[in-house]
Design an enzyme around this catalytic site. Structure first.
Site, PDB file in Angstrom:
ATOM      1  N   HIS A 164      10.350  10.600 -27.665  1.00 52.00           N
ATOM      2  CA  HIS A 164       9.367  11.550 -27.129  1.00 52.00           C
ATOM      3  C   HIS A 164       9.757  13.006 -27.425  1.00 52.00           C
ATOM      4  CE1 HIS A 164       6.495  13.262 -24.306  1.00 52.00           C
ATOM      5  NE2 HIS A 164       7.487  13.942 -23.755  1.00 52.00           N
ATOM      6  N   GLU A 184      12.496  19.132 -23.709  1.00 58.51           N
ATOM      7  CA  GLU A 184      11.708  19.535 -22.538  1.00 58.51           C
ATOM      8  C   GLU A 184      12.292  20.817 -21.925  1.00 58.51           C
ATOM      9  OE1 GLU A 184       8.964  18.034 -21.896  1.00 58.51           O
ATOM     10  OE2 GLU A 184       9.175  16.003 -22.703  1.00 58.51           O
ATOM     11  N   ARG A 207      -0.679  23.119 -14.598  1.00 59.24           N
ATOM     12  CA  ARG A 207       0.190  22.023 -15.000  1.00 59.24           C
ATOM     13  C   ARG A 207       0.034  21.728 -16.495  1.00 59.24           C
ATOM     14  NH1 ARG A 207       1.619  16.893 -11.176  1.00 59.24           N
ATOM     15  NH2 ARG A 207       3.282  16.082 -12.486  1.00 59.24           N
ATOM     16  N   GLU A 243      -2.807  18.368 -11.824  1.00 56.61           N
ATOM     17  CA  GLU A 243      -3.122  18.696 -13.211  1.00 56.61           C
ATOM     18  C   GLU A 243      -4.445  19.419 -13.404  1.00 56.61           C
ATOM     19  OE1 GLU A 243      -2.163  16.784 -17.407  1.00 56.61           O
ATOM     20  OE2 GLU A 243      -1.351  16.057 -15.541  1.00 56.61           O
ATOM     21  N   HIS A 249       2.356  14.156 -28.704  1.00 55.12           N
ATOM     22  CA  HIS A 249       1.919  12.821 -28.287  1.00 55.12           C
ATOM     23  C   HIS A 249       1.283  12.057 -29.439  1.00 55.12           C
ATOM     24  CE1 HIS A 249       1.771  13.556 -23.712  1.00 55.12           C
ATOM     25  NE2 HIS A 249       2.786  12.776 -24.026  1.00 55.12           N
ATOM     26  N   ASN A 272       2.353  21.058 -21.025  1.00 56.21           N
ATOM     27  CA  ASN A 272       1.986  20.264 -22.186  1.00 56.21           C
ATOM     28  C   ASN A 272       2.242  20.974 -23.501  1.00 56.21           C
ATOM     29  OD1 ASN A 272       1.251  17.690 -22.117  1.00 56.21           O
ATOM     30  ND2 ASN A 272      -0.813  18.081 -21.385  1.00 56.21           N
ATOM     31  N   LYS A 311       4.216  11.816 -10.933  1.00 57.12           N
ATOM     32  CA  LYS A 311       3.394  10.988 -11.814  1.00 57.12           C
ATOM     33  C   LYS A 311       4.129   9.683 -12.096  1.00 57.12           C
ATOM     34  CE  LYS A 311       1.647  14.200 -15.009  1.00 57.12           C
ATOM     35  NZ  LYS A 311       1.204  14.277 -16.396  1.00 57.12           N
ATOM     36  N   LYS A 336       9.176  23.278 -13.203  1.00 54.03           N
ATOM     37  CA  LYS A 336       8.260  22.139 -13.071  1.00 54.03           C
ATOM     38  C   LYS A 336       7.840  22.009 -11.608  1.00 54.03           C
ATOM     39  CE  LYS A 336       6.734  17.732 -14.302  1.00 54.03           C
ATOM     40  NZ  LYS A 336       6.783  16.488 -15.012  1.00 54.03           N
ATOM     41  N   ARG A 365       0.806  -1.221   0.000  1.00 54.85           N
ATOM     42  CA  ARG A 365       0.000   0.000   0.000  1.00 54.85           C
ATOM     43  C   ARG A 365       0.839   1.271   0.000  1.00 54.85           C
ATOM     44  NH1 ARG A 365      -3.069  -3.008   3.702  1.00 54.85           N
ATOM     45  NH2 ARG A 365      -4.810  -3.974   2.606  1.00 54.85           N
ATOM     46  N   HIS A 417       2.944  19.097 -26.597  1.00 49.36           N
ATOM     47  CA  HIS A 417       2.642  17.696 -26.305  1.00 49.36           C
ATOM     48  C   HIS A 417       1.328  17.209 -26.896  1.00 49.36           C
ATOM     49  CE1 HIS A 417       6.075  17.912 -23.706  1.00 49.36           C
ATOM     50  NE2 HIS A 417       5.913  16.660 -23.284  1.00 49.36           N
TER      51      HIS A 417
HETATM   52  N1  LIG Z   1       6.242  10.784 -15.109  1.00 50.01           N
HETATM   53  C1  LIG Z   1       6.342  11.824 -15.894  1.00 50.01           C
HETATM   54  O1  LIG Z   1       5.932  12.926 -15.534  1.00 50.01           O
HETATM   55  C2  LIG Z   1       6.975  11.671 -17.212  1.00 50.01           C
HETATM   56  C3  LIG Z   1       7.303  12.803 -17.948  1.00 50.01           C
HETATM   57  C4  LIG Z   1       7.945  12.624 -19.178  1.00 50.01           C
HETATM   58  C5  LIG Z   1       8.243  11.357 -19.630  1.00 50.01           C
HETATM   59  N2  LIG Z   1       7.916  10.281 -18.869  1.00 50.01           N
HETATM   60  C6  LIG Z   1       8.237   8.913 -19.305  1.00 50.01           C
HETATM   61  O2  LIG Z   1       9.641   8.796 -19.366  1.00 50.01           O
HETATM   62  C7  LIG Z   1       9.973   7.757 -20.263  1.00 50.01           C
HETATM   63  C8  LIG Z   1      11.137   8.160 -21.124  1.00 50.01           C
HETATM   64  O3  LIG Z   1      12.233   8.424 -20.295  1.00 50.01           O
HETATM   65  P1  LIG Z   1      13.696   8.579 -20.883  1.00 50.01           P
HETATM   66  O4  LIG Z   1      13.670   9.466 -22.071  1.00 50.01           O
HETATM   67  O5  LIG Z   1      14.536   8.951 -19.757  1.00 50.01           O
HETATM   68  O6  LIG Z   1      14.023   7.141 -21.480  1.00 50.01           O
HETATM   69  P2  LIG Z   1      14.653   5.824 -20.853  1.00 50.01           P
HETATM   70  O7  LIG Z   1      14.377   5.691 -19.443  1.00 50.01           O
HETATM   71  O8  LIG Z   1      14.213   4.727 -21.736  1.00 50.01           O
HETATM   72  O9  LIG Z   1      16.196   6.057 -21.070  1.00 50.01           O
HETATM   73  C9  LIG Z   1      16.737   6.199 -22.344  1.00 50.01           C
HETATM   74  C10 LIG Z   1      17.912   5.262 -22.606  1.00 50.01           C
HETATM   75  O10 LIG Z   1      19.093   5.783 -22.020  1.00 50.01           O
HETATM   76  C11 LIG Z   1      19.711   4.813 -21.189  1.00 50.01           C
HETATM   77  N3  LIG Z   1      20.308   5.574 -20.100  1.00 50.01           N
HETATM   78  C12 LIG Z   1      19.664   6.230 -19.135  1.00 50.01           C
HETATM   79  N4  LIG Z   1      20.540   6.912 -18.388  1.00 50.01           N
HETATM   80  C13 LIG Z   1      21.765   6.677 -18.889  1.00 50.01           C
HETATM   81  C14 LIG Z   1      23.061   7.114 -18.543  1.00 50.01           C
HETATM   82  N5  LIG Z   1      23.267   7.972 -17.566  1.00 50.01           N
HETATM   83  N6  LIG Z   1      24.082   6.632 -19.254  1.00 50.01           N
HETATM   84  C15 LIG Z   1      23.879   5.790 -20.293  1.00 50.01           C
HETATM   85  N7  LIG Z   1      22.696   5.363 -20.666  1.00 50.01           N
HETATM   86  C16 LIG Z   1      21.634   5.808 -19.964  1.00 50.01           C
HETATM   87  C17 LIG Z   1      18.598   3.920 -20.788  1.00 50.01           C
HETATM   88  O11 LIG Z   1      19.060   2.638 -20.450  1.00 50.01           O
HETATM   89  C18 LIG Z   1      17.727   3.876 -22.034  1.00 50.01           C
HETATM   90  O12 LIG Z   1      18.241   2.958 -22.951  1.00 50.01           O
HETATM   91  C19 LIG Z   1       8.717   7.470 -21.048  1.00 50.01           C
HETATM   92  O13 LIG Z   1       8.191   6.242 -20.642  1.00 50.01           O
HETATM   93  C20 LIG Z   1       7.784   8.587 -20.662  1.00 50.01           C
HETATM   94  O14 LIG Z   1       6.432   8.181 -20.698  1.00 50.01           O
HETATM   95  C21 LIG Z   1       7.289  10.417 -17.680  1.00 50.01           C
HETATM   96 ZN   LIG Z   2       7.313  15.448 -22.328  1.00 48.24          ZN
END
Ligand SMILES: NC(=O)c1ccc[n+]([C@@H]2O[C@H](COP(=O)([O-])OP(=O)(O)OC[C@H]3O[C@@H](n4cnc5c(N)ncnc54)[C@H](O)[C@@H]3O)[C@@H](O)[C@H]2O)c1
Ligand SMILES: [Zn+2]
Length: 1554
Positions: free
Chosen positions: A305, A206, A282, A278, A293, A286, A164, A268, A142, A289
């Site tokens: 992304h 971003e 917030r 949101e 998206h 977007n 999130k 942020k 939980r 986006h």
């Molecule tokens: N929660 C939120 O508010 C929010 C906001 C934006 C995006 N997201 C989510 O985030 C995700 C994308 O995140 P991302 O772009 O970080 O991608 P990711 O987590 O897939 O990382 C990208 C790649 O880089 C590698 N990597 C990460 N850090 C590294 C480092 N320091 N050195 C070498 N390699 C490294 C990872 O293994 C991966 O292959 C999506 O699923 C998206 O939906 C969430």
């Molecule tokens: Zn984004």
């Protein structure tokens, strides 16, 4: 004890979120972090979860440090303290990890390690890890505390902040999750040093987004910091250990990076704090986006992304501009910054295309996705509207209408015509047009050097001017400030006081700036030099470093300035050292034959020289004198008067420019022609306040020299121009106009000329524009392009040696091309045709609307909002690739092509006609004069150019012999593999031969037609990716084939011996499209069949059915009966099967590769089905092995067949997912099924060539196999084959046989259809029926065959010829639901006669009667190849009418049947009632026995005529037989399936005779 190598206590920054300082930023934070976590989030167990990419780089060290620090802390706490334990867990990287499965895996792991409530989870990784692990933490026990350790830039500035968390589902990303705030977020920038470049760039999207919505000053930092920020991440300096941990060791790049990331994180955090869940605020995050998206939903994983958001930001900013909230300056800045950081700004970019391949974003699809995006409330889409850099229109996302979004997203635009109304002449528009680039650059220098404040209006914002402004700012020359939404630039001039800039001045590729600034930099006073700043360096990009600046530098050096080339002599970079005297001045000589910019450069700075300047231009002819005059004129406006002492000698007095309070930049004169032309063509009045009679630009004469003589009222002042157009349609042509001084404006003039149709009585409306030959070498050959595009409208236009000639037409007679105007990436073509579009009925589509960005990015917005022209967004994108029809001539390419084109809203192009009209000759003549080789070569050339100019929106029918030329074949093959469909239109070759034998209008072949066919068939097959052999030749079925929505089946024969089953074969093959001949299941006296036996059986099968045959031999290990040891023998059988003409050969891909490739070489006409059977049944559809097998099959086969085994229902869904995924890039047909009962669903859902069984077969070929009827029923039950209703319209119809024919057929095939009678006198009564959504089609009989036509959307070419419709079909497509009128009466006659008689060139026929049915008879005889058709009717008028209608059919009218006939008929078609008692004289039968009589009357069954035929030993066809025959054709058109003829006939005759 701390050594130098030990990690120092880092200097950190804390940012607060939700009122706690839980975000910590810095470099080298691990030790600090561990200490902080253990002390402040006390737990018994810590779990670090990370991914496989990150773990090997960082995890070991962290675990080590943890153990040391944990021991230290525990020790310090005293004896009883327990050391917390650390567990680590590593999961695969990538988005697919964010799944329910992985979440469960992690939970199971935690439980197995006895983790309980006092566990703290640390998520170390990118957004994937953060989102997933956060969600685990939120629900585990939980909810347990968790910590974010973001390692990607995106995670640092975005996903780790805000709480999130989420996982993905097959339905979409992030659909399941919760809000769960981390206890701490450690943003350790050191992680970025190992991040792949593309991931860094991804995160920058971003960062830029946040600055764009929140702070212009942050945005400027980003604009200016590109190099440094990239350097900090991509090539970090490593001079000392743990660089950056302490403030002292932090490099400037590191500091900048930290400040940038902090600003983003801070914003942020601020937003989250004020709007955790949101609400409105917030929503601002977007920005980019909503659209981003939607793009991501289609383009992921090829695009990341951030890359999608980058494109989204541009589109959303364009929406803001369109709505009037954002100016172009802001968009250009956004555009530039995204590009500078390496982000894509458009889906059209090459970089993007290379990544995504054939994938594309259809606008409707994007709109659809946005509709279901969870961030969108209700059905209204919300978009963050930027109002300037750093500000948004509202403090939340703004509702934007679909039509606006659609318009902006659409790659093409439709210009709607103005409605001509009397008050149009009272409309008066005043607008400014984009400023001239030359004047903008000069004005910037003048105002910056001047004294006082100057408001510059209409400044052009371009790369050049941007560079100029930045440089002037860095020189401390002036202050700039935008006002009034970017329309006004306020310049506070520094009076010529300049200082050495801190950094070198980077000028990109801005040529004008580099020249003008070189002299400006010599004005810097030596007093501003310091120890570290000794000189000014001007530099640029690689291209700039090649552009010349030598003559200017030499002159300045001779005048005493200290300038040094840093790299190459004669080009940038240069280093300018200030001297005590500054720019010396006095007598200056300059070679001015190369560039007038050198002259202007000296002129502009000359007043500030230490002595008055006398400038002499040497070196012969001065180039571009007007530009020198422009500089001098502008200097005068700023208070300095240059004296011209003699030719090429100028005196410039000393002084300072006095800034006028306002300076309006003159419009770019070429741009100005467009709004003025809108006035001219629509009859409104338009005033441009920023260009007039005093303009020195050549194109400025357009109003007076072109528009005025065309009939416009032109009023000009020195600085303004007003044009009022005459009423629409009354522009006058210009018989001869030389446009040498305004060549760029010729395109504008040309579109006006196209509608200049108001000439004096008897005069031609021709405009001839000359003097524009330089326009052949602009963005494209503009003259040729104009001619080509104008022709598409129906305008007569042609090229002149140095110009263009255009015939003016009435606007009503012109029509915009359905496939749109092609712009050749030329802004002027796009803008010109948008003006023509203002008056063309039904609207004009302009493709590539984006190309206007070169000079007028806001053109479309201005055209709509300022000039009042309505625009619609259109997407005739890549799914509209032209479709090519190939096949023998006479096969129906043209007839079908025209029908299909119309049904799909495309344009039809006949390559032969195109050839003839291009070369103004006939093909026969061309061949006669030049020979066949030359013809084929030319044909290839024309095909090639057509494929580039008509690559979308067309159906292109090629000549039959196109495949004779190897280059044409290559081109077609390439096209079918990489672009669009090439369809082979197949018609029975004997029909083709008969049909062609009497057509003399086309060139004859050297060989016999049959030989030609034998030679070409292979070629047609290899060039096409689709053929209509399966499914017949009606347009509905052809369209299903093109759309690949047609379901096809083959029945697997499991008979040991075919002979005893022959009588059942017609029934066994009901509804199937091919027969699989399973060789290994044959048995010869209980043994393996011999080769003779096999091919004897094949022969028998061939004779019994005309369906294509699939030849399959399966070995025991492949689930068949052939011995595994006999691989070679199996291949010999396959080879022989090819020779015997089997259409499809099944090959298992695991067989010996050399045998397979040998077979492929010999495949000839046959298509290879490359199959793989997962007999083991353990392979998973979502696993790697299937993908590998699929690729192997793709390399071998024309068709790919993958057979798995289902152990549960969901295996079938996985199969479908797999197929859909593969279909995105594989154009070859795919057969994919699961065996076993659990796999039946996959058989129901499979589309192409589903193997089926039939109850009359001894066994099923595989477990789970279904029959056609079962599959249809299954499809119906799962909603994939909806119920349909069919009707007969007419009266009287009570006794019709049609319901029996159709309902029997529906029943046998298990189709959920029903056929009913609908009797009415008035055709309008059928309206509600045909509009009903369940309506599937109808037969139409007397009296509605003609008057039904107005109720339909389209009728086929054949119905048009016959003049009647007896069949209605319904076609659903993206163009909507269409009712198509067709005719099968002629087909009934055609197929009744065809099997009964051999027709040659001497065969003649007789048609009796002159009504509608007789037309069908004549048409059928013609299609059969009958060259002479006698026609008898009681009234001679009818005969004449029919001869007139079919002049080439060889019709001879008879006034009486007793008239002597030279070549008596072999075929008689009687279309008169049986009751008419017409006496047929014996002479009619004098061609001897064996002729054919077709009786169209069907009561009584044996009519007088048939009885007489019997006596003469002619073959009689009864009316009911023709009725059945045409009914079967109807059935096939409606269902796409062959009708079960034998059963239908049996039942109909039984009923008929009773
Ligand atoms: N929660 C939120 O508010 C929010 C906001 C934006 C995006 N997201 C989510 O985030 C995700 C994308 O995140 P991302 O772009 O970080 O991608 P990711 O987590 O897939 O990382 C990208 C790649 O880089 C590698 N990597 C990460 N850090 C590294 C480092 N320091 N050195 C070498 N390699 C490294 C990872 O293994 C991966 O292959 C999506 O699923 C998206 O939906 C969430
Ligand atoms: Zn984004």
């Amino acid at each position: 004890m701390s050594t130098l190598l030990e990690q120092p206590e880092p200097d950190i920054i804390k940012v607060s979120i939700l009122n706690e300082e839980s975000i910590i930023l810095g470099f080298h934070l691990t030790k600090f972090m561990i200490r902080d976590v253990i002390s402040n989030i006390p737990s018994s167990t810590y779990v670090i979860i990370t991914d496989k990419n990150i773990a090997p780089i960082y995890l070991t060290k962290i675990v080590e440090d943890f153990n040391i620090i944990a021991s230290e802390i525990t020790l310090a706490k005293g004896k009883n303290a327990l050391k917390p334990r650390l567990i680590t867990y590593i999961i695969p990287p990538g988005e697919q990890t964010k799944s329910r499965d992985t979440k469960a895996e992690i939970e199971d792991f935690l439980l197995s390690k006895a983790c309980a409530r006092d566990t703290c989870i640390l998520a170390m990784g990118g957004g994937v890890i953060g989102d997933l692990v956060g969600f685990v933490a939120a629900t585990f026990m939980r909810g347990v505390p968790f910590v974010q350790i973001p390692t990607t830039l995106l995670a640092m500035v975005d996903s780790s902040i805000g709480g999130k968390t989420a996982i993905d589902t097959p339905h979409g990303k992030n659909l399941i999750g919760s809000f769960w705030q981390p206890k701490r977020i450690y943003i350790d920038l050191i992680f970025l040093e190992t991040l792949p470049e593309r991931e860094f760039i991804n995160g920058m999207a971003e960062v830029i987004k946040t600055a764009a919505i929140s702070s212009e000053s942050d945005f400027i930092i980003l604009e200016n910091g590109v190099e440094k920020i990239r350097e900090a991440v991509l090539n970090p300096k490593r001079d000392v250990p743990f660089q950056g941990a302490k403030l002292e060791t932090r490099t400037p790049s590191q500091s900048l990076l930290l400040s940038v990331i902090m600003a983003s994180a801070q914003f942020k955090a601020y937003v989250v704090t004020h709007d955790e869940r949101e609400g409105g605020l917030r929503g601002l995050l977007n920005f980019g986006h909503t659209i981003g998206h939607a793009i991501e939903a289609i383009m992921y994983p090829e695009l990341l992304h951030g890359e999608c958001v980058s494109i989204g930001m541009i589109k959303e900013a364009e929406i803001a501009r369109h709505l009037g909230y954002l100016n172009q300056v802001a968009i250009s800045r956004l555009y530039k910054i995204l590009q500078d950081y390496g982000l894509p700004v458009s889906l059209e970019e090459k970089k993007v295309k290379d990544l995504v391949g054939k994938k594309f974003c259809a606008v409707d699809k994007l709109m659809e996705i946005m509709k279901v995006d969870k961030k969108i409330q209700g059905d209204q889409k919300r978009i963050v509207i930027l109002s300037s850099i750093g500000n948004t229109y509202e403090k939340k996302a703004t509702v934007v209408s679909d039509s606006v979004i659609h318009k902006i997203l659409s790659p093409a635009i439709k210009v709607l015509p103005v409605t001509s109304s009397p008050n149009i002449s009272s409309i008066h528009i005043t607008m400014t047009t984009p400023g001239s680039k030359s004047i903008s650059n000069r004005a910037l220098i003048l105002a910056a050097l001047g004294v006082g404040t100057c408001k510059l209006k209409s400044l052009l914002y371009s790369d050049d001017t941007q560079v100029m402004m930045v440089a002037l700012q860095n020189l401390g020359a002036a202050k700039f400030e935008w006002e009034n939404n970017g329309e006004v630039l306020i310049v506070t001039g520094g009076g010529g006081n300049l200082q050495i800039p801190d950094n070198e001045l980077y000028l990109g590729n801005a040529g004008t700036a580099s020249r003008f600034l070189t002299t400006v930099c010599t004005l810097i006073s030596a007093e501003t030099a310091t120890q570290t700043k000794m000189h000014t360096i001007l530099t640029g990009n690689a291209r700039m470093k090649q552009r010349p600046i030598g003559p200017l530098v030499t002159t300045l050096q001779e005048n005493g300035s200290q300038i040094r080339y840093v790299e190459n002599e004669g080009s940038l970079p240069i280093e300018i050292t200030p001297s005590q005297t500054k720019f010396k001045g006095g007598k200056i000589n300059l070679a001015a034959s190369i560039s007038s910019q050198y002259v202007s450069s000296i002129l502009l700075s000359a007043p500030y020289a230490s002595e008055p300047v006398t400038l002499s231009l040497t070196g012969g002819k001065v180039v571009s004198q007007p530009y020198i005059d422009m500089t001098i004129a502008m200097m005068k406006s700023f208070g300095i008067e240059v004296k011209r002492l003699e030719d090429n000698v100028y005196y410039i007095p000393q002084g300072k420019y006095t800034n006028p309070s306002e300076y309006v930049i003159e419009s770019d004169a070429s741009s100005a022609t467009y709004p003025l032309a809108v006035a001219a063509i629509t009859g409104i009045t338009c005033t441009l306040p920023n260009i007039g009679a005093s303009s020195l630009q050549g194109d400025a004469a357009f109003a007076v020299k072109v528009l005025k003589p065309m009939g416009c009222t032109v009023t000009q002042t020195e600085t303004s121009t007003t044009v009022k157009g005459p009423p629409i349609g009354s522009l006058r042509p210009l018989p001869n106009i030389d446009m040498e001084t305004m060549t760029d404006a010729f395109l504008t003039a040309s579109v006006l000329a196209a509608v200049a149709s108001n000439s004096d009585e008897g005069e031609e409306c021709i405009t001839r524009i000359t003097g524009i030959s330089n326009q052949r070498v602009k963005e494209c050959n503009r003259i040729a392009a104009m001619v080509h595009e104008l022709t598409k409208f129906g305008v007569v236009a042609s090229e002149l040696p140095d110009g263009i000639q255009i015939h003016g037409s009435k606007t009503q007679s012109l029509k915009g091309p359905a496939s749109g105007v092609k712009c050749y990436d030329d802004h002027r073509i796009a803008m010109s045709f948008s003006i023509l579009g203002c008056v063309i009925p039904d609207g004009t589509i302009i493709l590539e609307k984006k190309c206007v960005e070169k000079t007028w990015p806001g053109w479309w917005d201005d055209l709509e909002s300022k000039l009042g022209i309505n625009l619609l967004g259109v997407d005739i994108g890549s799914d509209q690739e032209s479709i090519i029809f190939i096949g023998m001539r006479g096969a129906g390419k043209t007839t079908l092509g025209k029908d299909v084109a119309k049904a799909l809203n495309r344009e039809f192009l006949d390559l032969d006609h195109h050839f003839e009209s291009l070369l103004s000759t006939t093909i026969s003549k061309f061949i006669e004069e030049e020979g066949w080789d030359a013809f084929r070569a030319k044909e290839f050339e024309i095909l090639k150019s057509v494929l580039s100019t008509h690559s979308s929106g067309h159906i292109i029918a090629c000549g039959g012999g196109i495949v004779e030329h190897p280059s044409s074949r290559d081109l077609l093959k390439q096209y079918s593999q990489n672009h669009g469909d090439v369809v082979h239109i197949v018609r029975d070759i004997n029909d083709v031969i008969r049909y062609l034998n009497k057509d003399n209008s086309r060139p004859s072949f050297d060989d016999e037609l049959l030989n030609v066919w034998n030679k070409r068939e292979i070629w047609y097959n290899e060039c096409s990716n689709l053929d209509n052999k399966i499914g017949g030749s009606s347009i509905d079925n052809l369209i299903e084939i093109i759309r690949k929505t047609k379901r096809t089946f083959f029945v697997s024969l499991t008979l040991p011996d075919i002979t005893p089953a022959l009588k059942d074969l017609p029934t066994i093959t009901h509804g199937v499209d091919a027969i699989e001949f399973r060789v290994d299941l044959l048995s010869e006296n209980g043994n393996l069949p011999s080769v003779e036996y096999i091919f004897n059986q094949l022969e028998i099968l061939r004779r019994a059915s005309s369906l294509p045959i699939i030849f399959t031999v399966r070995s025991q290990s492949q689930g068949g009966k052939y011995p595994d040891t006999q691989e070679k023998e199996m291949f010999l059988l396959l080879e022989q099967a090819i020779k015997s003409g089997c259409e499809y050969i099944d090959v298992e891909i695991l067989m010996s590769p050399s045998l397979i490739s040998n077979l492929i070489e010999k495949k000839g006409n046959a298509k290879i089905i490359a199959s793989w059977h997962d007999i083991s049944g353990i392979t998973k559809w979502d696993g790697e092995e299937v993908r590998q097998r699929f690729r192997a099959a793709q390399n071998i086969g024309d068709i790919i067949k993958i057979v798995g085994r289902a152990s549960c229902l969901s295996d079938n869904f996985k199969l479908r997912n797999f197929v859909e995924l593969q279909q995105q890039h594989c154009k070859k047909p795919i057969i994919a099924i699961n065996m076993e009962t659990e796999g039946q669903l996959s058989r129901i859902l499979n589309q192409y060539f589903t193997p089926v069984t039939h109850p009359l077969l001894p066994s099923k070929a595989a477990s789970g196999q279904l029959s056609v009827a079962e599959i249809h029923k299954g499809l119906h039950l799962i909603g994939q084959l909806p119920k349909k209703k069919f009707y007969l319209f007419g009266t009287p119809i009570a006794h019709s046989m049609s319901p029996t024919i159709h309902n029997t057929g529906f029943d046998v095939l298990g189709l959920p259809y029903h056929y009913d009678l609908f009797e009415s006198e008035d055709v309008k009564a059928v309206k509600p029926i045909i509009e009903d959504i369940e309506f599937g089609g109808a037969s139409v009989t007397i009296p509605h065959k003609i008057n039904i036509i107005p109720l339909l959307d389209q009728i086929t070419e054949q119905s048009k010829l016959i003049g009647a419709v007896n069949t209605i079909t319904v076609m659903e497509s993206e163009a909507g639901r269409k009712l198509i009128g067709d005719n099968t009466d002629w087909l009934g006659i055609f197929y009744s006669i065809k099997p009964l008689i051999e027709i040659d060139s001497k065969t003649t026929g007789l048609v009796i009667g002159g009504g509608g049915t007789s037309r069908a008879g004549i048409f059928a005889l013609h299609q059969l190849g009958v060259s002479t058709i006698y026609l008898y009717n009681r009234t001679q008028d009818k005969i004449k009418e029919l001869i007139d209608q079919f002049p080439t059919y060889g019709i001879i009218g008879l006034s009486s049947l007793s008239e002597p006939i030279q070549n008596p008929p072999r075929i008689i078609v009687s279309t008169i009632p049986a009751t008419s008692n017409l006496e047929i004289p014996n002479e009619i039968f004098s061609s001897g026995k064996g002729g054919v009589i077709v009786e169209m009357a069907y009561k009584p069954r044996r009519t007088q005529l048939l009885k007489k035929g019997d006596e003469k030993e002619w073959i009689g066809v009864e009316g009911v037989q023709v009725l059945i025959e045409q009914g079967l054709c109807q059935f096939e058109k409606w269902t796409g399936r062959k009708a079960p003829r034998n059963i239908i006939e049996e039942i109909v005759y039984k009923k008929y005779d009773s």
